[in-house]
Design an enzyme around this catalytic site. Structure first.
Site, PDB file in Angstrom:
ATOM      1  N   SER A 219     -17.740 -90.500  45.536  1.00  0.00           N
ATOM      2  CA  SER A 219     -16.015 -89.409  46.154  1.00  0.00           C
ATOM      3  C   SER A 219     -14.948 -89.875  45.788  1.00  0.00           C
ATOM      4  O   SER A 219     -15.613 -90.818  44.729  1.00  0.00           O
ATOM      5  CB  SER A 219     -16.363 -89.050  47.557  1.00  0.00           C
ATOM      6  OG  SER A 219     -15.468 -87.883  48.109  1.00  0.00           O
ATOM      7  N   ASN A 220     -14.364 -89.634  46.366  1.00  0.00           N
ATOM      8  CA  ASN A 220     -12.664 -90.376  46.070  1.00  0.00           C
ATOM      9  C   ASN A 220     -11.544 -90.309  47.776  1.00  0.00           C
ATOM     10  O   ASN A 220     -12.489 -89.260  48.243  1.00  0.00           O
ATOM     11  CB  ASN A 220     -11.806 -89.103  44.791  1.00  0.00           C
ATOM     12  CG  ASN A 220     -11.884 -87.739  45.229  1.00  0.00           C
ATOM     13  OD1 ASN A 220     -11.362 -87.874  46.042  1.00  0.00           O
ATOM     14  ND2 ASN A 220     -12.407 -86.913  44.967  1.00  0.00           N
ATOM     15  N   HIS A 221     -10.701 -90.281  47.175  1.00  0.00           N
ATOM     16  CA  HIS A 221      -9.805 -90.725  48.310  1.00  0.00           C
ATOM     17  C   HIS A 221      -8.627 -89.394  49.450  1.00  0.00           C
ATOM     18  O   HIS A 221      -8.402 -89.068  50.205  1.00  0.00           O
ATOM     19  CB  HIS A 221      -8.452 -91.659  48.126  1.00  0.00           C
ATOM     20  CG  HIS A 221      -9.610 -92.988  47.688  1.00  0.00           C
ATOM     21  ND1 HIS A 221      -9.547 -93.825  48.874  1.00  0.00           N
ATOM     22  CD2 HIS A 221      -9.699 -94.200  46.781  1.00  0.00           C
ATOM     23  CE1 HIS A 221     -10.312 -94.567  48.485  1.00  0.00           C
ATOM     24  NE2 HIS A 221      -9.802 -95.127  46.714  1.00  0.00           N
ATOM     25  N   SER A 222      -9.137 -88.077  48.750  1.00  0.00           N
ATOM     26  CA  SER A 222      -8.574 -86.877  49.303  1.00  0.00           C
ATOM     27  C   SER A 222      -8.737 -86.623  50.422  1.00  0.00           C
ATOM     28  O   SER A 222      -9.961 -86.383  50.790  1.00  0.00           O
ATOM     29  CB  SER A 222      -8.525 -85.887  48.207  1.00  0.00           C
ATOM     30  OG  SER A 222      -8.523 -84.408  48.686  1.00  0.00           O
TER      31      SER A 222
END
Ligand code: PMT
Length: 407
Positions: A219-222
């Site tokens: 995933s990512n940091h959004s």
């Protein structure tokens, strides 16, 4: 409601503010607060508790508010009655700043032993409190319980700040700055014009999640903050909004229809379906570009050596929608770490966006997770660089630009 960090106060022209002042050293800030409210165009009537007069003089507040100060239920000289009922009816907003632990407790208990409290009990308008007290009083469970209770009954709380207190102690309890309080009231009272009623927008927001096995994912940091702010702003201006949201911890903005998704593929399906009926789209989600080729049925066991996870490309949602957008409007984002403008301009053309909102992780306060962003609008003709501002204000600027295109 807007974030507490926005400090520009919208016009309060013609609005009636009942400013309550209680007995706290922070009462000196009420003078500045009164001036800011007046400057924004509000009519201000000050009501003080008897103890507040020890901290700031009625003369100061009367001079700044340009109205006589109210403290007692009646004038003992001539018997003139100060009607809390008419004050409650007159006010568009009752703002109690500073609000002491004592007054907050009495508000919760329904006590009415001074004019400020009776006015609170009679108020039909939104009520805002800006607590001010020593750090131990503030964190005391009774104060926190009272604040929760007030919040649950619709009272707005402008949180105090962390910092040096009059006692010399350092901690949370210092009343928020007058600029912040005035802006809070301004945003609370400013009714947005329904300039986008009849329009339907699809907004993507948040991070996608690509499972590796039942335990792990890519995933990512959004956080979703930027996209949610845009969805909320569109809805406040009267648009119908479908928010296709990856995983976030945020509550759904008022008036917005949310469709929850996890993976890029799920987001693709939901976005394509929503865009069919939409007049435009804002693609703010941070979508995974790659996903594991297969998802392991059981938790992958660790071995001694390195591990490689084969990945395949996900579908580019924005590019797919852009290829069949017709006359509809599409706003894209570009999150870059280098060669920002060139990369963003490439995305503008490749994905058929009307304009791109570029944010770079090289700018402090921009991008993921925080409450602020620093963006540049890029379209086929021009570039417009905006300063660092709260994401709620960036959202307003984006929707202003959308309006200027579709009008
Ligand atoms: O959520 P926050 O914590 O508030 O952070 C906000 C943000 C940094 C996520 C936001 O401001 C932002 O930049 N969003 C886009 C992030 C991104 O993935 O950018 P990109 O340059 O990789 O993608 C370009 C555009 O294509 C974006 O509009 C993206 O939504 C879209 N895209 C990308 C890949 C894909 N498979 N499908 C897409 O639709």
């Amino acid at each position: 409601m807007q974030s507490q960090s926005s400090t520009s106060c919208p016009s309060l022209e013609g609005r009636h503010i009942l400013l309550g002042i209680t007995g706290s050293i922070a009462a000196y800030k009420s003078a500045v607060l009164c001036r800011l409210l007046k400057k924004a165009g509000a009519e201000v009537q000050v009501v003080m508790t008897p103890l507040a007069k020890q901290f700031i003089t009625p003369l100061t507040m009367a001079t700044l508010s340009k109205n006589p100060i109210l403290v007692e239920f009646f004038d003992p000289e001539n018997g003139a009655w100060n009607s809390h009922v008419s004050l409650g009816e007159w006010a568009d907003c009752m703002l109690i700043a500073p609000a002491t632990a004592n007054t907050l407790g009495k508000m919760c208990a329904g006590m009415a032993d001074n004019l400020l409290l009776t006015s609170y009990l009679s108020a039909r308008c939104p009520v805002v409190v800006a607590p001010a007290m020593d750090l131990d009083m503030y964190r005391h469970y009774t104060t926190q319980r009272n604040l929760d209770d007030l919040r649950q009954h619709g009272v707005h709380v402008v949180e105090p700040e962390d910092g040096e207190l009059a006692s010399g102690l350092v901690g949370k309890g210092r009343m928020a700055e007058p600029e912040e309080i005035a802006a809070y009231v301004g945003h609370l009272l400013c009714e947005k014009k329904k300039t986008l009623s009849g329009k339907h927008f699809m907004v993507t927001a948040g991070a996608t999640i690509e499972p590796i096995d039942p335990v792990r994912f890519i995933s990512n940091h959004s956080s979703g903050k930027m996209g949610y702010a845009i969805a909320g702003e569109l809805a406040q201006r009267g648009a119908r909004v479908t928010l296709v949201s990856g995983r976030t911890a945020l509550p759904c903005p008022e008036g917005v229809q949310r469709v929850d998704v996890l993976s890029a593929e799920e987001m693709y399906t939901a976005a394509v379906a929503a865009f069919r009926e939409a007049d435009g789209a804002v693609m703010c989600a941070a979508v995974a570009d790659y996903t594991p080729t297969t998802v392991a049925e059981h938790k992958l066991k660790k071995g001694d050596g390195e591990m490689t996870i084969p990945l395949k490309r996900t579908r580019d949602i924005a590019a797919a929608l852009g290829s069949e957008k017709g006359h509809r409007l599409m706003v894209g984002f570009a999150l870059e770490t280098d060669n920002e403008r060139v990369n963003a301009t490439e995305k503008l053309h490749k994905k058929n966006f009307d304009f791109v909102v570029l944010n770079s992780l090289r700018d402090a306060g921009a991008g993921f997770r925080g409450d602020t962003n620093k963006v540049t609008f890029i379209d086929c003709q021009a570039r417009e660089e905006l300063p660092l501002m709260p994401k709620t204000e960036v959202a307003q600027k984006i929707v202003d630009k959308i309006e200027s295109i579709i009008k």
